[in-house]
Design a protein around this motif. Structure first.
Motif, PDB file in Angstrom:
ATOM      1  N   ASP A 185      18.846  -0.268  -2.380  1.00 46.05           N
ATOM      2  CA  ASP A 185      19.241   0.960  -3.072  1.00 46.05           C
ATOM      3  C   ASP A 185      18.576   1.132  -4.432  1.00 46.05           C
ATOM      4  O   ASP A 185      18.836   2.111  -5.136  1.00 46.05           O
ATOM      5  N   GLN A 186      17.692   0.214  -4.787  1.00 42.22           N
ATOM      6  CA  GLN A 186      16.872   0.417  -5.981  1.00 42.22           C
ATOM      7  C   GLN A 186      15.764   1.450  -5.713  1.00 42.22           C
ATOM      8  O   GLN A 186      15.056   1.854  -6.632  1.00 42.22           O
ATOM      9  N   LEU A 187      15.623   1.861  -4.442  1.00 38.09           N
ATOM     10  CA  LEU A 187      14.692   2.928  -4.077  1.00 38.09           C
ATOM     11  C   LEU A 187      15.510   4.200  -3.829  1.00 38.09           C
ATOM     12  O   LEU A 187      16.280   4.285  -2.868  1.00 38.09           O
ATOM     13  N   LYS A 188      15.349   5.165  -4.698  1.00 35.75           N
ATOM     14  CA  LYS A 188      16.138   6.393  -4.631  1.00 35.75           C
ATOM     15  C   LYS A 188      15.970   7.097  -3.298  1.00 35.75           C
ATOM     16  O   LYS A 188      16.934   7.669  -2.759  1.00 35.75           O
ATOM     17  N   GLU A 189      14.772   7.053  -2.704  1.00 35.32           N
ATOM     18  CA  GLU A 189      14.530   7.789  -1.466  1.00 35.32           C
ATOM     19  C   GLU A 189      15.292   7.218  -0.280  1.00 35.32           C
ATOM     20  O   GLU A 189      15.377   7.866   0.762  1.00 35.32           O
ATOM     21  N   ASP A 248      10.359  -9.260  -5.625  1.00 37.16           N
ATOM     22  CA  ASP A 248       9.336  -8.752  -6.536  1.00 37.16           C
ATOM     23  C   ASP A 248       8.782  -7.406  -6.068  1.00 37.16           C
ATOM     24  O   ASP A 248       8.506  -6.510  -6.879  1.00 37.16           O
ATOM     25  N   ARG A 249       8.604  -7.245  -4.767  1.00 38.75           N
ATOM     26  CA  ARG A 249       8.079  -5.989  -4.236  1.00 38.75           C
ATOM     27  C   ARG A 249       9.044  -4.837  -4.526  1.00 38.75           C
ATOM     28  O   ARG A 249       8.623  -3.737  -4.918  1.00 38.75           O
ATOM     29  N   ILE A 250      10.330  -5.062  -4.372  1.00 40.60           N
ATOM     30  CA  ILE A 250      11.306  -4.008  -4.637  1.00 40.60           C
ATOM     31  C   ILE A 250      11.307  -3.631  -6.113  1.00 40.60           C
ATOM     32  O   ILE A 250      11.423  -2.448  -6.466  1.00 40.60           O
ATOM     33  N   LEU A 251      11.154  -4.611  -6.989  1.00 40.11           N
ATOM     34  CA  LEU A 251      11.092  -4.304  -8.421  1.00 40.11           C
ATOM     35  C   LEU A 251       9.888  -3.418  -8.745  1.00 40.11           C
ATOM     36  O   LEU A 251       9.954  -2.563  -9.633  1.00 40.11           O
ATOM     37  N   GLU A 252       8.778  -3.599  -8.024  1.00 36.14           N
ATOM     38  CA  GLU A 252       7.603  -2.745  -8.221  1.00 36.14           C
ATOM     39  C   GLU A 252       7.886  -1.297  -7.822  1.00 36.14           C
ATOM     40  O   GLU A 252       7.327  -0.357  -8.404  1.00 36.14           O
ATOM     41  N   LEU A 253       8.741  -1.124  -6.811  1.00 37.74           N
ATOM     42  CA  LEU A 253       9.022   0.205  -6.267  1.00 37.74           C
ATOM     43  C   LEU A 253      10.249   0.866  -6.891  1.00 37.74           C
ATOM     44  O   LEU A 253      10.551   2.018  -6.586  1.00 37.74           O
ATOM     45  N   LYS A 254      10.949   0.155  -7.749  1.00 40.26           N
ATOM     46  CA  LYS A 254      12.271   0.572  -8.224  1.00 40.26           C
ATOM     47  C   LYS A 254      12.268   1.959  -8.844  1.00 40.26           C
ATOM     48  O   LYS A 254      11.462   2.268  -9.717  1.00 40.26           O
ATOM     49  N   THR A 255      13.196   2.806  -8.381  1.00 42.01           N
ATOM     50  CA  THR A 255      13.348   4.166  -8.913  1.00 42.01           C
ATOM     51  C   THR A 255      14.816   4.528  -9.148  1.00 42.01           C
ATOM     52  O   THR A 255      15.125   5.680  -9.483  1.00 42.01           O
ATOM     53  N   ALA A 256      15.731   3.574  -8.955  1.00 47.31           N
ATOM     54  CA  ALA A 256      17.154   3.908  -9.064  1.00 47.31           C
ATOM     55  C   ALA A 256      17.974   2.692  -9.470  1.00 47.31           C
ATOM     56  O   ALA A 256      17.539   1.538  -9.318  1.00 47.31           O
ATOM     57  N   GLU A 257      19.157   2.975  -9.973  1.00 49.66           N
ATOM     58  CA  GLU A 257      20.154   1.951 -10.290  1.00 49.66           C
ATOM     59  C   GLU A 257      21.402   2.215  -9.455  1.00 49.66           C
ATOM     60  O   GLU A 257      21.885   3.339  -9.401  1.00 49.66           O
ATOM     61  N   GLY A 258      21.930   1.185  -8.807  1.00 52.45           N
ATOM     62  CA  GLY A 258      23.187   1.333  -8.101  1.00 52.45           C
ATOM     63  C   GLY A 258      23.069   2.029  -6.763  1.00 52.45           C
ATOM     64  O   GLY A 258      22.040   2.628  -6.426  1.00 52.45           O
ATOM     65  N   SER A 259      24.145   1.930  -5.973  1.00 50.03           N
ATOM     66  CA  SER A 259      24.196   2.493  -4.627  1.00 50.03           C
ATOM     67  C   SER A 259      24.994   3.789  -4.613  1.00 50.03           C
ATOM     68  O   SER A 259      25.859   3.999  -5.467  1.00 50.03           O
ATOM     69  N   PRO A 260      24.737   4.661  -3.634  1.00 46.12           N
ATOM     70  CA  PRO A 260      25.581   5.857  -3.486  1.00 46.12           C
ATOM     71  C   PRO A 260      27.017   5.455  -3.182  1.00 46.12           C
ATOM     72  O   PRO A 260      27.272   4.389  -2.592  1.00 46.12           O
ATOM     73  N   VAL A 261      27.961   6.285  -3.573  1.00 44.83           N
ATOM     74  CA  VAL A 261      29.377   5.920  -3.481  1.00 44.83           C
ATOM     75  C   VAL A 261      29.838   5.700  -2.050  1.00 44.83           C
ATOM     76  O   VAL A 261      30.810   4.971  -1.806  1.00 44.83           O
ATOM     77  N   VAL A 265       0.838  -1.204   0.000  1.00 40.18           N
ATOM     78  CA  VAL A 265       0.000   0.000   0.000  1.00 40.18           C
ATOM     79  C   VAL A 265       0.872   1.252   0.000  1.00 40.18           C
ATOM     80  O   VAL A 265       0.662   2.174  -0.785  1.00 40.18           O
ATOM     81  N   THR A 266       1.859   1.284   0.883  1.00 42.73           N
ATOM     82  CA  THR A 266       2.739   2.441   0.983  1.00 42.73           C
ATOM     83  C   THR A 266       3.771   2.415  -0.146  1.00 42.73           C
ATOM     84  O   THR A 266       4.496   1.434  -0.302  1.00 42.73           O
ATOM     85  N   GLN A 267       3.825   3.479  -0.912  1.00 47.60           N
ATOM     86  CA  GLN A 267       4.779   3.578  -2.017  1.00 47.60           C
ATOM     87  C   GLN A 267       6.018   4.393  -1.637  1.00 47.60           C
ATOM     88  O   GLN A 267       7.056   4.258  -2.267  1.00 47.60           O
ATOM     89  N   SER A 268       5.874   5.239  -0.620  1.00 53.70           N
ATOM     90  CA  SER A 268       6.973   6.105  -0.207  1.00 53.70           C
ATOM     91  C   SER A 268       6.904   6.319   1.292  1.00 53.70           C
ATOM     92  O   SER A 268       5.821   6.423   1.872  1.00 53.70           O
TER      93      SER A 268
END
Length: 387
Positions: free
Chosen positions: A198-202, A295-308, A170-173
């Motif tokens: 880290d596939q979630l930019k936030e 699968d849930r993380i793929l639904e929420l995905k907004t980023a590629e890779g981790s911060p340095v 339910v919660t997207q962010s």
């Protein structure tokens, strides 16, 4: 800067008089048993006991302080020899705004503040004695209270299908539920790791913590982190979570997500693996599924890779997962080498072979090097070593 082994999510099963705290926790999980086991068997340097709001647990802590067995550090934390305890509380929110249930972790510097927090909690939940109780205030109100008391606030096991920030679907962010400025870290849970989260930019602005969520003594330190601090205190932990003055998480040690109970999507009825878009189970025909974390993380995905700046995540196989390494043999290893941390990180192969079989020694070394084959878990069932 010194390095310390830290597990910040350990439950209390019973009080010192035998009253339940965490209903699903082992009876042996008393405050005193936990600190002795974490220090002497596991080899940890800092732990978070997250049922410390329970009044009888507070009484036990007071007794240990009065006897001199535990000392309150002026910079926060309860010191038991070379182990520091951070008192905490796990709470559940669920209202129209938060769309829960969602579990949240709150930590405090000393017994006085925990006592004040427990008193405040008692007016907002049904049973102050028990763990993980639903609190009848919003997440925002809880955050503000924790910060008012100088505490640390961390959403718990954020991707678990049940009782987590993102898991229910339910919660997207996190901004729908919480104030992002009042979050000190994100607990990943057993079925995800850094690269997945880290596939979630936030989440890129937050430190990740990896904890055991232990419901028994054996489960303590199945996930943990190494933290660089001057000494193991509450104030130093606060700095490490924010990366201040060289304090930081050096590495997260956790299960390979494949070993987690909820990594893959499975049928509720038969636990057969399923694709995220399947309508009916191909094995039994059921139309009910438990969505996996992957699968849930793929639904929420907004980023590629981790911060340095993100520290490494080391896939750690707990010793209890090693086939053939039962409780008695594990006890023999710990007695010989001093602690589980020493066995997992330091003991040479030849030394291991003197105590256990070459097969078990090989598996321990493969697990240490991340070279072990795994079968994925799901639907509440752990994955396993496939070797």
């Amino acid at each position: 800067m010194n390095r310390y082994y830290v597990d910040l999510h350990i439950h209390i099963g019973r009080t010192w008089t035998g009253k339940p705290v965490k209903i699903t926790g082992a009876k042996s999980l008393t405050f005193t048993n936990i600190i002795e086991h974490a220090r002497h068997e596991k080899g940890l340097n800092m732990i978070g006991i997250i049922d410390s709001h329970s009044p009888e647990v507070i009484l036990e802590m007071e007794s240990l302080i009065q006897s001199g067995d535990v000392i309150e550090h002026p910079e926060g934390g309860l010191v038991f020899g070379d182990l520091t305890v951070i008192p905490g509380s796990e709470l559940e929110i669920y209202d129209e705004q938060c769309k829960g249930p969602i579990h949240l972790l709150c930590y405090f510097p000393n017994l006085s503040v925990m006592r004040e927090f427990s008193s405040w909690l008692s007016g907002h939940l049904k049973n102050i004695q028990l763990s993980s109780q639903r609190i009848y205030v919003s997440g925002l109100v809880l955050q503000k209270k924790v910060k008012e008391l100088g505490g640390i606030f961390i959403p718990a096991h954020v991707f678990t299908p049940f009782k987590s920030l993102y898991g229910k679907g339910v919660t997207q962010s996190l901004t729908e539920v919480l104030d992002p400025e009042l979050i000190d870290g994100i607990e990943l849970g057993l079925s995800s790791d850094t690269s997945m989260a880290d596939q979630l930019k936030e989440l890129h602005n937050y430190t990740f913590v990896t904890n055991s969520d232990a419901h028994s003594l054996a489960k303590i330190a199945r996930e943990y982190q190494v933290i660089a601090m001057e000494e193991p205190t509450f104030q130093e932990l606060q700095k490490a979570l924010k990366g201040i003055d060289g304090r930081k998480i050096v590495a997260n040690y956790g299960l390979d997500p494949l070993l987690g109970k909820y990594h893959k999507t499975v049928c509720v009825e038969c636990l057969h693996s399923a694709q995220n878009d399947e309508q009916l189970c191909t094995h039994c025909g059921s139309n009910k599924f438990i969505k996996g974390v992957a699968d849930r993380i793929l639904e929420l995905k907004t980023a590629e890779g981790s911060p340095v700046w993100r520290p490494p995540y080391v896939h750690q196989v707990p010793l209890e997962f090693i086939p053939g390494l039962g409780p008695r043999l594990l006890e023999k290893l710990v007695n010989h080498f001093g602690s589980e941390m020493a066995i997992l990180h330091e003991v040479p192969y030849e030394a291991l072979k003197e105590i256990v079989t070459p097969k078990i020694s090989d598996l321990i070394m493969k697990a240490r090097e991340g070279k072990i084959n795994l079968a994925a878990g799901g639907g509440g069932k752990y994955g396993k070593i496939a070797d």
